[in-house]
Design a protein around this motif. Structure first.
Motif, PDB file in Angstrom:
ATOM      1  N   MET A   1       0.855  -1.178   0.000  1.00  0.00           N
ATOM      2  CA  MET A   1       0.000   0.000   0.000  1.00  0.00           C
ATOM      3  C   MET A   1       0.895   1.232   0.000  1.00  0.00           C
ATOM      4  O   MET A   1       1.831   1.320   0.781  1.00  0.00           O
ATOM      5  CB  MET A   1      -0.907   0.005   1.236  1.00  0.00           C
ATOM      6  N   TRP A   6      -3.477   4.950   0.834  1.00  0.00           N
ATOM      7  CA  TRP A   6      -3.830   5.142   2.233  1.00  0.00           C
ATOM      8  C   TRP A   6      -4.676   6.406   2.400  1.00  0.00           C
ATOM      9  O   TRP A   6      -5.645   6.415   3.157  1.00  0.00           O
ATOM     10  CB  TRP A   6      -2.573   5.234   3.108  1.00  0.00           C
ATOM     11  N   GLN A  61     -10.547   3.434  11.928  1.00  0.00           N
ATOM     12  CA  GLN A  61      -9.293   3.251  11.190  1.00  0.00           C
ATOM     13  C   GLN A  61      -8.153   2.849  12.117  1.00  0.00           C
ATOM     14  O   GLN A  61      -7.310   2.027  11.740  1.00  0.00           O
ATOM     15  CB  GLN A  61      -8.937   4.532  10.438  1.00  0.00           C
ATOM     16  N   PHE A  65      -6.052  -0.628  11.555  1.00  0.00           N
ATOM     17  CA  PHE A  65      -4.603  -0.767  11.444  1.00  0.00           C
ATOM     18  C   PHE A  65      -4.033  -1.582  12.602  1.00  0.00           C
ATOM     19  O   PHE A  65      -3.056  -2.310  12.423  1.00  0.00           O
ATOM     20  CB  PHE A  65      -3.926   0.598  11.314  1.00  0.00           C
TER      21      PHE A  65
END
Length: 195
Positions: A1, A6, A61, A65
């Motif tokens: 990524m 992102w 989020q 993560f």
């Protein structure tokens, strides 16, 4: 990524959280759980709903993560089969905690709300996992259920401790939507670009 992907994930998740929070908040207003005194209150309340949705999406989020790091470490430390069994065990424990342990072992007074929330999370998680498997492969079933059930329940502990059904709806709806969106878009973001 890469950074571009992102940032795309960041902004689109912010939009999902804001829109779902706005819809949930407006539905709560129509059920007369929020009293507004005029047009100015309505627009201020809409801004608050959008702001809370954005904050919840950022929280989602962070959980996403954290899950990615946990999954990376778990698959690095344990064999694939062992890590799957660990995920299944943690998922069952999280769901049992929400459905039963909070009611029978705790001093929760709104046990039926927890059971309903647990069933909603389970159904949405199964639908999300089914769609993820259709979009990718069969190995996505257990990690998707683990993220959608375990991580979502852990993220909701704060609002569950408040014990107010309206707060649970207001925070839970955008949180579940953001989690489902992120897990569903992950494989598209990680797909290498065609050259």
């Amino acid at each position: 990524m890469n950074l571009k992907k992102w940032i795309y994930l960041l902004w689109t998740t912010l939009v999902v959280g804001a829109v779902v929070s706005l819809v949930a908040g407006l539905l709560l207003q129509w059920t007369h759980t929020v009293q507004l005194n005029g047009t100015a209150d309505f627009f201020v309340n809409m801004a608050i709903l959008l702001g809370v949705g954005i904050m919840v999406s950022v929280y989602s989020q962070m959980g996403f993560f954290a899950y990615l790091m946990l999954n990376y470490m778990g698959s690095g430390v344990f064999s694939k089969v062992t890590w799957r069994y660990i995920q299944i065990g943690l998922t069952v424990l999280a769901l049992m905690e929400l459905l039963f342990l909070r009611v029978f072992l705790g001093e929760e007074k709104n046990g039926i709300s927890d059971v309903v929330l647990g069933i909603i999370i389970l159904v949405i998680s199964c639908v999300t996992a089914y769609l993820k498997v259709k979009a990718t492969n069969n190995s996505a079933w257990i990690p998707t259920l683990f993220f959608m059930i375990s991580v979502t329940i852990v993220e909701m502990v704060g609002v569950l401790n408040i014990g107010v059904d309206q707060a649970t709806v207001w925070i839970g709806a955008p949180l579940i939507a953001c989690n489902a969106y992120q897990i569903m878009i992950l494989h598209r973001l990680l797909k290498p670009a065609n050259r």
